[in-house]
Structures are given as C-alpha cells and as structure tokens.
Write a protein that holds these residues in place. Structure first.
Motif, mmCIF file in Angstrom:
data_model
loop_
_atom_site.group_PDB
_atom_site.id
_atom_site.type_symbol
_atom_site.label_atom_id
_atom_site.label_comp_id
_atom_site.label_asym_id
_atom_site.label_seq_id
_atom_site.Cartn_x
_atom_site.Cartn_y
_atom_site.Cartn_z
ATOM 1 N N MET A 122 0.966 -1.370 0.134
ATOM 2 C CA MET A 122 -0.027 -0.089 -0.046
ATOM 3 C C MET A 122 0.854 1.184 0.033
ATOM 4 S SD MET A 122 -2.880 1.171 2.669
ATOM 5 C CE MET A 122 -3.950 -0.401 2.406
ATOM 6 N N THR A 123 0.491 2.276 -0.914
ATOM 7 C CA THR A 123 1.369 3.305 -0.734
ATOM 8 C C THR A 123 1.072 4.318 0.227
ATOM 9 O OG1 THR A 123 1.115 3.521 -3.460
ATOM 10 C CG2 THR A 123 1.641 5.540 -2.387
ATOM 11 N N ALA A 124 2.258 4.795 0.866
ATOM 12 C CA ALA A 124 2.157 5.574 2.177
ATOM 13 C C ALA A 124 1.777 7.206 1.725
ATOM 14 C CB ALA A 124 3.486 5.617 2.974
ATOM 15 N N ASP A 125 0.950 7.632 2.611
ATOM 16 C CA ASP A 125 0.796 9.176 2.334
ATOM 17 C C ASP A 125 1.503 10.014 3.098
ATOM 18 O OD1 ASP A 125 -1.463 8.467 1.094
ATOM 19 O OD2 ASP A 125 -2.933 7.890 2.929
ATOM 20 N N TYR A 126 1.767 11.328 2.528
ATOM 21 C CA TYR A 126 2.680 12.057 3.124
ATOM 22 C C TYR A 126 2.004 13.542 3.440
ATOM 23 C CZ TYR A 126 6.343 9.186 1.674
ATOM 24 O OH TYR A 126 7.299 8.080 1.230
ATOM 25 N N ILE A 127 2.630 14.408 4.383
ATOM 26 C CA ILE A 127 2.425 15.702 4.685
ATOM 27 C C ILE A 127 3.466 16.660 4.152
ATOM 28 C CG2 ILE A 127 1.550 17.667 6.222
ATOM 29 C CD1 ILE A 127 0.439 15.358 7.850
ATOM 30 N N ILE A 128 3.156 17.353 3.096
ATOM 31 C CA ILE A 128 4.196 18.296 2.705
ATOM 32 C C ILE A 128 3.743 19.663 2.517
ATOM 33 C CG2 ILE A 128 5.502 18.678 0.437
ATOM 34 C CD1 ILE A 128 5.210 15.942 -0.524
ATOM 35 N N HIS A 129 4.314 20.412 3.507
ATOM 36 C CA HIS A 129 4.155 21.915 3.435
ATOM 37 C C HIS A 129 2.734 22.132 3.893
ATOM 38 C CE1 HIS A 129 5.184 26.142 3.593
ATOM 39 N NE2 HIS A 129 4.463 26.073 2.313
ATOM 40 N N HIS A 130 2.053 21.502 4.836
ATOM 41 C CA HIS A 130 0.752 21.732 5.558
ATOM 42 C C HIS A 130 -0.064 21.106 4.407
ATOM 43 C CE1 HIS A 130 2.413 24.044 8.545
ATOM 44 N NE2 HIS A 130 2.950 24.973 7.626
ATOM 45 N N TRP A 131 0.134 20.204 3.434
ATOM 46 C CA TRP A 131 -0.731 19.731 2.536
ATOM 47 C C TRP A 131 -0.546 18.376 2.648
ATOM 48 C CZ3 TRP A 131 -4.303 22.023 -0.464
ATOM 49 C CH2 TRP A 131 -3.998 23.520 -0.809
ATOM 50 N N TYR A 132 -1.731 17.476 2.906
ATOM 51 C CA TYR A 132 -1.825 16.249 3.088
ATOM 52 C C TYR A 132 -1.915 15.670 1.724
ATOM 53 C CZ TYR A 132 -3.859 11.591 3.945
ATOM 54 O OH TYR A 132 -4.145 10.314 3.824
ATOM 55 N N VAL A 133 -1.357 14.508 1.228
ATOM 56 C CA VAL A 133 -1.227 14.010 -0.154
ATOM 57 C C VAL A 133 -1.722 12.641 0.037
ATOM 58 C CG1 VAL A 133 0.180 13.609 -1.987
ATOM 59 C CG2 VAL A 133 0.807 15.293 -0.831
ATOM 60 N N ASP A 134 -3.072 12.513 -0.364
ATOM 61 C CA ASP A 134 -3.672 11.078 -0.445
ATOM 62 C C ASP A 134 -3.399 10.510 -2.053
ATOM 63 O OD1 ASP A 134 -5.178 9.133 -0.513
ATOM 64 O OD2 ASP A 134 -7.036 9.996 0.094
ATOM 65 N N PHE A 135 -2.363 9.719 -1.995
ATOM 66 C CA PHE A 135 -2.050 9.015 -3.487
ATOM 67 C C PHE A 135 -3.023 8.347 -3.817
ATOM 68 C CE2 PHE A 135 2.076 10.411 -1.476
ATOM 69 C CZ PHE A 135 2.588 10.985 -2.463
ATOM 70 N N SER A 136 -4.028 7.571 -3.267
ATOM 71 C CA SER A 136 -5.145 6.751 -3.484
ATOM 72 C C SER A 136 -5.826 7.404 -4.440
ATOM 73 C CB SER A 136 -5.450 5.966 -2.446
ATOM 74 O OG SER A 136 -6.485 6.952 -1.372
ATOM 75 N N SER A 137 -6.470 8.657 -3.959
ATOM 76 C CA SER A 137 -7.413 9.569 -4.835
ATOM 77 C C SER A 137 -7.008 10.721 -5.429
ATOM 78 C CB SER A 137 -8.307 9.969 -3.861
ATOM 79 O OG SER A 137 -7.763 10.903 -2.788
ATOM 80 N N GLY A 138 -5.293 10.923 -5.433
ATOM 81 C CA GLY A 138 -4.963 12.010 -6.173
ATOM 82 C C GLY A 138 -5.236 13.300 -5.513
ATOM 83 N N THR A 139 -5.566 13.369 -4.395
ATOM 84 C CA THR A 139 -5.989 14.624 -3.709
ATOM 85 C C THR A 139 -4.986 15.364 -2.773
ATOM 86 O OG1 THR A 139 -8.248 13.883 -4.081
ATOM 87 C CG2 THR A 139 -8.009 15.546 -2.452
ATOM 88 N N LEU A 140 -4.946 16.573 -2.969
ATOM 89 C CA LEU A 140 -4.068 17.368 -1.800
ATOM 90 C C LEU A 140 -5.189 18.094 -0.910
ATOM 91 C CD1 LEU A 140 -1.835 16.907 -4.013
ATOM 92 C CD2 LEU A 140 -0.949 19.199 -3.131
ATOM 93 N N LEU A 141 -4.915 17.923 0.627
ATOM 94 C CA LEU A 141 -5.794 18.498 1.553
ATOM 95 C C LEU A 141 -5.178 19.363 2.284
ATOM 96 C CD1 LEU A 141 -8.854 18.812 2.426
ATOM 97 C CD2 LEU A 141 -8.287 16.721 4.042
ATOM 98 N N HIS A 142 -5.569 20.761 2.387
ATOM 99 C CA HIS A 142 -4.848 21.756 3.452
ATOM 100 C C HIS A 142 -5.241 21.258 4.980
ATOM 101 C CE1 HIS A 142 -3.136 25.388 5.026
ATOM 102 N NE2 HIS A 142 -2.138 25.455 3.811
ATOM 103 N N GLN A 143 -4.022 21.322 5.618
ATOM 104 C CA GLN A 143 -4.639 20.858 6.890
ATOM 105 C C GLN A 143 -5.151 22.078 7.749
ATOM 106 O OE1 GLN A 143 -0.183 19.763 7.790
ATOM 107 N NE2 GLN A 143 -1.172 18.297 9.337
ATOM 108 N N LEU A 144 -4.868 23.285 7.598
ATOM 109 C CA LEU A 144 -5.607 24.452 8.106
ATOM 110 C C LEU A 144 -7.156 24.926 7.488
ATOM 111 C CD1 LEU A 144 -2.462 26.524 8.987
ATOM 112 C CD2 LEU A 144 -3.466 24.826 10.479
#
Length: 307
Positions: free
Chosen positions: A1-23
């Motif tokens: 399973m592909t791990a997810d990352y948080i890059i500069h306050h953006w949560y990257v969901d690789f399964s859906s191709g979505t970036l979600l801002h934490q704030l």
C-alpha cells in the motif's frame, strides 16, 4: 500500500490523487504523472534525482517531450504553494536534477491519515499546554480545612410544557414547505443551462470540435476559431490518424480569453489537457503554434498502441 505524506501543510492522499490543506481544508487534485512525480520525490526526500532518473521512474517507457518534466515540476510547486524563485520545497539543482527538501516532507501511516489532514478538533481530555509546549499542571486542590459549597437540590415541581409550542408549529411548517417548493421548482429555472454543439462536423476524420454554450453568456469563439486554427488542425488530424488517436476539442471563448480543453484517446490510453488562453484573437500564428505544440506534446506522452 502506498504511504501518504504531509508536504508543507498539504496532506497528499495518493489513492485519490487529492491534496488537502491541514488548516483551511482546501482540496486540490493532481494529474496522473504529476502525482507519480510527487510520490517519487517524497519517497526520496532529501536526495537529488537526475532528470533521467525521474523520467524513467515516472513515465517509464513512454516517449515524452522535453518540457514534460519541467512542466510537471512547475505544477507541483504551484499546488504546494512553493515560490518558483525561492524554491524552498522542490529545488532545482543545476546540472544535477531536482530535490524535495526533507524538512518539508513528513510520512504518515494510513491509519486515520485522512483525519490527520483535517483541522484537529478540540479534545476535552487533552492536557493543557503553555505557549512553550510544556504541559500545564492541574490546579492544586483546596486544603481539607476549606469546605466546598454544595448547592441545594431543585425542589420546583415539574410543569408540563405550555401550548405555545403549537402556536409556532404551523408557521414553521409553512416556511419549510415554501423553502422546499423554491428548491424544487424555482432554483432549477434560475440555474444556467449548458449545451454542447458540434462544429465543422465531417471536416476532420480524427478531430471533433465541440462548442460549449452557456445560458446568458455569449461565445465569441465559434466564428473565428476554425479560421485561426485551420493550419494547425489539418496537420494534427493527419498525425492523429497515423497514430490511430481520436481527439475531442471543447472550447468556449470570450472577448479576451479562450477556454480550450482537448481529450486524446486510443485503444489503450487516454489523456486530457485544459488551457485558458488570454488575448487569443490578437495573433493567429501564435495561437496555432501553441495548440499544435501542446497537442503534439500530450500525444507523445500517450502509450503507443499501434500494432
């Protein structure tokens, strides 16, 4: 399973191709190859990867244009709010390649990863912390000699609710009924109607031109687009025919801008490109060159299915 990352306050969901801002909770989407490029950079955070390495890992055996990798890097910087000049997150290493700075990249587990990207809710059981991050201690209990005041129980007898409730029930139901009628009948009448019309049908064997018409908006593209892009569409049609690819071009133009979206499909692959071209009516040669170049670039990125 592909791990997810948080890059500069953006949560990257690789399964859906979505970036979600934490704030702010803002969502953004990435293209297929932009997402694969971000995954490769995140998995190698802190390591410089050459252009050849990135091309091989992201596009594998596909034939791509010279600007495919720089364009994808530019799109990632824009999505992650990384200044292209300062390059704090994704840096260009001259004559070596690109690097994703490790300090901006955090790997997270898949368990409750989506909740981690949202704004954290207040937890009544969480310990209080000071501004320096030190856990604040609970207030000291009162000495045994100090007695606590205890309120007397409420001895007021229970009284049943009055009939005023029924006075407000009928008006409330009327308001709800009126709102439902407006939502069901009036709002659909006010919503803009969008219609798609095919233009120049039968002129090209592998190209279909679709004009987008919106209610109360005037389309300025249908009169001039074919004349300006004729010199690009004829050679593109032959190129598409040779590679057995079909193209749909959907357009809507105003006085100053042209919204142009192309979709390329063959028997085993498909791709799409959306462009907003400003001042498109001022220079037909530049418009023709841009449409031809970008269409050819997307065509070269597709998997070759010709036997």
């Amino acid at each position: 399973m592909t791990a997810d990352y948080i890059i500069h306050h953006w949560y990257v969901d690789f399964s859906s191709g979505t970036l979600l801002h934490q704030l702010s909770g803002e969502e953004r989407r990435l293209g297929e190859y932009q997402l694969k490029l971000l995954l490769v950079l995140a998995e190698n955070a802190g390591k410089t990867l050459s252009r050849d390495e990135l091309t091989a890992l992201v596009w594998e055996r596909r034939v791509i244009g010279l600007n495919s990798l720089p364009n994808a890097i530019h799109a990632l910087r824009a999505a992650l709010e990384d200044d292209g000049k300062q390059q704090r997150i994704i840096k260009t290493v001259p004559r070596k390649g690109y690097i994703l700075e490790a300090e901006y990249c955090q790997r997270v587990s898949s368990t409750n990863a989506y909740e981690l990207a949202k704004i954290p809710a207040l937890d009544g059981d969480a310990p209080l912390t000071s501004e320096d991050g030190v856990e604040a201690s609970e207030p000291e209990s009162a000495p045994p000699s100090e007695s606590l005041a205890v309120s007397a129980p409420d001895t007021t007898p229970f009284q049943p609710p009055t009939r005023r409730f029924w006075y407000w029930l009928v008006p409330a139901q009327s308001v709800l009924l009126l709102g439902f009628i407006i939502w069901l009948f009036v709002l659909p009448m006010l919503a803009p109607v969008t219609k798609v019309t095919e233009r120049d049908a039968g002129v090209y064997s592998n190209i279909r031109l679709l004009e987008l018409n919106r209610q109360h908006e005037q389309n300025f593209a249908c009169e001039d687009l074919h004349n300006q892009l004729r010199t690009a569409f004829y050679p593109l049609n032959q190129l598409l025919k040779n590679q057995q690819v079909k193209m749909d071009a959907i357009f809507f133009g105003s006085c100053t801008s042209l919204n142009y979206t192309l979709t390329l499909k063959n028997s085993c692959d498909h791709t799409q490109l959306a462009m907003n071209i400003l001042n498109w009516r001022t220079n037909a040669a530049l418009l023709t060159a841009l449409i031809y170049r970008e269409t050819e670039r997307k065509l070269n990125e597709m998997e070759n299915c010709v036997n």
